[in-house]
Design a protein around this motif. Sequence first.
Motif, PDB file in Angstrom:
ATOM      1  N   SER A  25      64.043  10.086  42.037  1.00  0.00           N
ATOM      2  CA  SER A  25      65.481  10.208  42.258  1.00  0.00           C
ATOM      3  C   SER A  25      66.110  10.525  40.899  1.00  0.00           C
ATOM      4  O   SER A  25      65.747   9.902  39.890  1.00  0.00           O
ATOM      5  N   ARG A  53      67.939   8.701  47.464  1.00  0.00           N
ATOM      6  CA  ARG A  53      68.565   7.608  48.220  1.00  0.00           C
ATOM      7  C   ARG A  53      70.063   7.826  48.362  1.00  0.00           C
ATOM      8  O   ARG A  53      70.698   8.432  47.502  1.00  0.00           O
ATOM      9  N   ARG A  55      73.834   5.833  50.086  1.00  0.00           N
ATOM     10  CA  ARG A  55      74.491   4.527  50.124  1.00  0.00           C
ATOM     11  C   ARG A  55      73.824   3.636  51.163  1.00  0.00           C
ATOM     12  O   ARG A  55      73.211   4.119  52.119  1.00  0.00           O
ATOM     13  N   LYS A 123      78.727  16.316  57.174  1.00  0.00           N
ATOM     14  CA  LYS A 123      78.660  15.917  55.768  1.00  0.00           C
ATOM     15  C   LYS A 123      78.098  17.046  54.906  1.00  0.00           C
ATOM     16  O   LYS A 123      76.998  17.537  55.130  1.00  0.00           O
TER      17      LYS A 123
HETATM   18  C1  BTN Z   1      75.409   9.022  50.348  1.00  0.00           C
HETATM   19  O1  BTN Z   1      76.216   9.769  50.889  1.00  0.00           O
HETATM   20  O2  BTN Z   1      74.853   8.120  50.990  1.00  0.00           O
HETATM   21  C2  BTN Z   1      75.098   9.206  48.903  1.00  0.00           C
HETATM   22  C3  BTN Z   1      74.069  10.287  48.670  1.00  0.00           C
HETATM   23  C4  BTN Z   1      73.757  10.476  47.202  1.00  0.00           C
HETATM   24  C5  BTN Z   1      72.591  11.434  46.994  1.00  0.00           C
HETATM   25  C6  BTN Z   1      72.412  11.766  45.541  1.00  0.00           C
HETATM   26  S1  BTN Z   1      71.276  13.111  45.297  1.00  0.00           S
HETATM   27  C7  BTN Z   1      71.312  12.804  43.582  1.00  0.00           C
HETATM   28  C8  BTN Z   1      71.251  11.301  43.418  1.00  0.00           C
HETATM   29  N1  BTN Z   1      69.890  10.853  43.528  1.00  0.00           N
HETATM   30  C9  BTN Z   1      69.689  10.066  44.575  1.00  0.00           C
HETATM   31  O3  BTN Z   1      68.603   9.539  44.890  1.00  0.00           O
HETATM   32  N2  BTN Z   1      70.830   9.920  45.251  1.00  0.00           N
HETATM   33  C10 BTN Z   1      71.906  10.661  44.652  1.00  0.00           C
END
Ligand code: BTN
Length: 269
Positions: A25, A53, A55, A123
């Motif tokens: 990530s 990941r 929220r 989204k």
């Molecule tokens: C959401 O809407 O639930 C939040 C999503 C966030 C995704 C971004 S992609 C870059 C960063 N790395 C991750 O693992 N998550 C955030």
Amino acid sequence: MTAPPGTSAARWLGRHKVELATCTSTSDVALAQARAGCAHGTVVVADAQTAGRGRLGRVWASPPGRHLYLSAVVRLDPRARPPRERAALTLAVGVGVVDAVRAAGATAAGLKWPNDVLVHGKKLAGVLCEATGDAIVVGIGVNLAGGPGALPPELASRAIALTDAFEPAAGTEPATIDRAWFTDLLLAHLEPWLERFLDSGPAAVIGPWQERMVPGLRLTWDQGGTNIVGRADGLDPDGALRLLDDDGRVHRVLAGDVTVVVLPPERPR
Ligand code: BTN
């Protein structure tokens, strides 16, 4: 759509950039960078994430070659916002992301609390903010490319890509989005909102967030096992969502998630 990459108008955001082919990530990498003392504004981007990941512990699908996965380290100490204000940073990020996707041509994009970017109820982008020490790692995922295989089939009814989100009136309908170009555009739109938040706190972003809110959204909120259904009625000064139920009661949503029940009627296109 033709501006060359590498021309971001941002001053400090992304001045130091880590570009990876893959990682678990980008926020893992950015959190590690933050703990190791990296500069304010350090940005990590990756072509693919193996454990992206979202929220509330959700998975963020992160296939290679198609979308934007970006995490930025924002240090709060220089202008020391009080801890109670920090949760509202995510609202500033949402405003910056909406401005960027609108500037790219998704003129119908709007916000659903706290920072989902929606187009026609689907989204387009999500934001996940995580704290470590004096830093907040701002993780942003933007679905850039549509078409077969771009997103997992189970997301097809709920997600949209930027290339599928252009309004005909915008006159900008490229088949593809240059990721480097869009990254620069995003950083340029995000930086001023982060600045305003760091200088003035939530007061600087509540109004702009409300102006960009998807109007008329009917939402449901799971309040400890009880579903509250109501209409998004804007934000309180601390960034809490005001959910107005059918009996006229206002519920303050400060944590958790709200789900769209009914979309407002589409404007004629
Ligand atoms: C959401 O809407 O639930 C939040 C999503 C966030 C995704 C971004 S992609 C870059 C960063 N790395 C991750 O693992 N998550 C955030």
